[in-house]
Design an enzyme around this catalytic site. Structure first.
Site, short mmCIF file in Angstrom:
data_model
loop_
_atom_site.label_atom_id
_atom_site.label_comp_id
_atom_site.label_asym_id
_atom_site.label_seq_id
_atom_site.Cartn_x
_atom_site.Cartn_y
_atom_site.Cartn_z
N LYS A 119 13.08 -10.15 -3.27
CA LYS A 119 11.91 -10.98 -3.55
C LYS A 119 10.86 -10.12 -4.24
CE LYS A 119 8.53 -14.04 -1.32
NZ LYS A 119 8.07 -14.60 -0.04
N LYS A 124 14.71 -14.00 -5.77
CA LYS A 124 13.52 -14.81 -6.04
C LYS A 124 12.50 -13.96 -6.81
CE LYS A 124 9.85 -17.39 -3.70
NZ LYS A 124 9.21 -17.73 -2.42
#
Length: 331
Positions: A201, A254
């Site tokens: 992330k 992500k």
């Protein structure tokens, strides 16, 4: 005049041939649809920076979930927007927290719908950070404490599992979070509950609209001490390997659009399912361009999601899930 022995256009001559030889296929079974649930009644509030995405109160959630299910979508990623916040994010792990209530409602209305619970604190803390904050008044600094945050994340995960969540999706990027949550779930009897780790992330500029949606903008500083530097690729493999060793069941990247090389790297290096999160700004940029007539929205979205699949994604989280499900039925 000489002709090429190999003519690649032979297999592009009509739609039927192209369908037969297509290497990558997008399916409704690949999709997870994010939902933002909030308190109150009669609330269906469009998020200004995300046209077509809403805050929904629990009394309107049933209709939405039935629509999602009717489209063939089998999984929802649940985000809660509470009415109270504190420094410990206590409503994240409250028995009657908004995510817990929404989970029970979804499982009652559509028992086969998979509920993926976002397991984080940022929407629930008054600081907007994903963990416990320690203030050093003498130095005028604030630090996000790692190990102290893990204890609250474990409480949140167990509370969500008790409410009926099928998959726990911790998005906080604290070191050791998968091991801590796995241990906590197992001790509470949820040994069969998978963890969808937000393994890679990035501290990305693509999250702006989401922070409007989740009301989770940090009240000071940023998240660069715990989310990854967008310039780093090798570090992504270290993060993913750590989560694999700690017991993750699925690995997420992500954002997705600017990081398809990372999706491919995880696919080639690990044997767990890879999840691509098609995040808020990726959605909103297409919406804005389509509203101005600059792009064919349907074609752009289907091409982008097919690209995620081709890069190696097994699962795609996208705000376009309902549209994509409808488009795939028409094809």
């Amino acid at each position: 005049m000489s002709f090429p022995i190999t003519r690649l256009r032979r297999l592009r001559g009509n739609a039927g041939i192209r369908n037969l030889v297509r290497e990558t296929r997008l399916s409704v079974n690949d999709l997870i649809y994010p939902l933002f649930v909030t308190t109150g009644t009669g609330v269906k509030e469009e998020i200004p920076s995300m046209p077509g995405v809403y805050h929904l109160s629990l009394d309107l959630l049933e209709e939405e979930v039935r629509e999602v299910s009717a489209l063939g979508i089998q999984a929802i990623l649940l985000f809660g927007v509470p009415d109270t916040k504190d420094e410990a994010g206590s409503s994240a792990y409250a028995e009657e927290g908004i995510v817990q209530q929404a989970t029970r409602l979804i499982k009652r209305v559509t028992p086969d719908m998979l509920v993926v619970a976002d397991t984080c604190l940022c929407q629930f803390t008054s600081t907007g950070h994903c963990g416990v904050v320690h203030y050093d008044e003498a130095c005028g600094t604030a630090e996000i404490l790692n190990d102290e945050s893990l204890a609250l994340l474990v409480k949140t995960a167990v509370s969500q599992a008790e409410a009926g969540a099928d998959i726990i999706a911790p998005s906080n990027m604290m070191d050791g979070y998968v091991a801590a949550i796995r241990s906590g779930l197992d001790e509470a009897g949820f040994t069969n509950t998978p963890i969808m780790a937000y393994s890679v992330k990035y501290a990305s500029a693509f999250y702006g609209p989401f922070r409007d949606a989740a009301h989770s903008t940090p009240q000071f500083g940023d998240r660069k001490t715990y989310q990854m530097d967008p310039a780093n690729g090798r570090e992504a493999l270290r993060e993913a390997e750590s989560d694999v060793l700690e017991g993750a069941d699925l690995l997420m990247v992500k954002p997705a659009l600017a990081y398809m090389d990372i999706i491919r790297a995880l696919k080639e290096n690990f044997d767990l399912p890879v999840v691509a999160y098609n995040v808020s700004a990726e959605y909103s940029m297409v919406k804005a361009a389509a509203a101005n007539g600059w792009v064919d929205e349907r074609a752009i979205v289907l091409e982008t999601l097919t690209g995620f699949k081709r890069a190696g994604a097994d699962i795609i989280i996208t705000y376009y899930a309902k549209d994509v499900a409808a488009w795939l039925r028409e094809n």
